[in-house]
Design a protein around this motif. Sequence first.
Motif, PDB file in Angstrom:
ATOM      1  N   ASN A 176      51.155  32.512  24.946  1.00 39.81           N
ATOM      2  CA  ASN A 176      52.547  31.555  24.946  1.00 39.81           C
ATOM      3  C   ASN A 176      52.479  30.832  23.510  1.00 39.81           C
ATOM      4  N   GLU A 198      47.134  32.130  24.529  1.00 38.97           N
ATOM      5  CA  GLU A 198      47.506  30.741  25.045  1.00 38.97           C
ATOM      6  C   GLU A 198      46.999  29.572  24.339  1.00 38.97           C
ATOM      7  N   ASP A 235      50.645  18.500  32.606  1.00 37.50           N
ATOM      8  CA  ASP A 235      50.151  19.152  33.465  1.00 37.50           C
ATOM      9  C   ASP A 235      48.584  18.525  33.456  1.00 37.50           C
ATOM     10  N   ASN A 292      45.680  26.575  24.423  1.00 34.93           N
ATOM     11  CA  ASN A 292      44.106  25.901  24.601  1.00 34.93           C
ATOM     12  C   ASN A 292      43.190  26.889  23.815  1.00 34.93           C
ATOM     13  N   ASP A 341      47.429  23.081  34.435  1.00 38.32           N
ATOM     14  CA  ASP A 341      45.883  22.428  34.530  1.00 38.32           C
ATOM     15  C   ASP A 341      45.527  22.100  35.885  1.00 38.32           C
ATOM     16  N   HIS A 386      55.733  19.094  25.459  1.00 40.65           N
ATOM     17  CA  HIS A 386      55.184  17.847  25.922  1.00 40.65           C
ATOM     18  C   HIS A 386      55.934  16.575  25.216  1.00 40.65           C
TER      19      HIS A 386
END
Length: 329
Positions: free
Chosen positions: A158, A164, A19, A166, A255, A84
Amino acid sequence: MNASSARPKMIVDCDPGHDDAVALLVAAHVADIRGIVTVGGNADLDRTTHNALVMRDLIGIDAPVHRGCGHPIVAKSQYAPSIHGESGLDGADLPSPVTPLDGTDGVDFIIDTCRADEGIWLVPTGPLTNIGLALRRAPDIAHRIAGVSLMGGGSFGNRSAVAEFNIWADPHAAAIVFETFDRGSPGPLGPVPGSLIMAGLDVTHRFQLTPERIARTGALSGQLAEILTGLFEFFSGTYLSRHDAGTMSGAALHDPLAVLAVSHPELFERRHRHVVVETVGEHTAGMTVIDERKLLERSAPNCDVLVDVDADAAFDIVIEAIQASAPRV
Ligand code: BDR
Ligand code: CA
């Protein structure tokens, strides 16, 4: 792909990442990218930097790429291969980059660029290590930027029940960023004039790579469309395999929303809220604590929390950006 003065000026700070790759593509189409800085996150810094270089050539832009920080300020490095892949961009055969790295000084690049020109948006789509360190080292730049539009956080998690990825990956850096915009306890230079925008999971889970959207991408001609289709299929595959059946239609395309929140604010619904980052909780480290109280004693808002997006219109822009790209590899 020409920069125009009507487009918002941006530094995209990223950890590509499927993303993130789309965030770069969309930023190239809708913004004036002053630079791309890399950070360790979805994969280690060597891989995210390599992937940023590949994407720059695939999109066909000239923005400089600077390597930033490989490790969080305090936390230990943790990556996201289950989302990823090991490379950070699994799912397609990527060409080798042909344009060399511009520098290994990502944090200094952010500081110098923001000191040289006012009104730049910082758009982090990975852990906030580079941005946090730049703001800590050079607090004056907070008074020169248009703001920070970040992908991260939200009212659910997540990587943990409440965090989350980040924000969780470098909560101390994230805390610096959110504190910078706290009007209640401004730094030595006073309250900052710009905005903090949080494209968290509440909004990004409303922008999914449905089979229809992947098919739209696959129907386009050209190398970039072909590569993105493979990346999208891989990315959606990891999401679908990791969620309860029937709860997701594909990967959340997180993103690019941090980019579009700046260039296309009309696509979003937002709430002004006070948000802080939990750095020490045994079960809550990396949580963005959003003050939803109706009590008058609550703290003044420091953040525009995005809660909804016109997903079809946003994906139309992704398609336009693919069509406008001019790969040089
Ligand atoms: C964020 O983490 C990464 O997996 C994505 O690139 C996105 O920036 C979503 O939690
Ligand atoms: Ca990312």
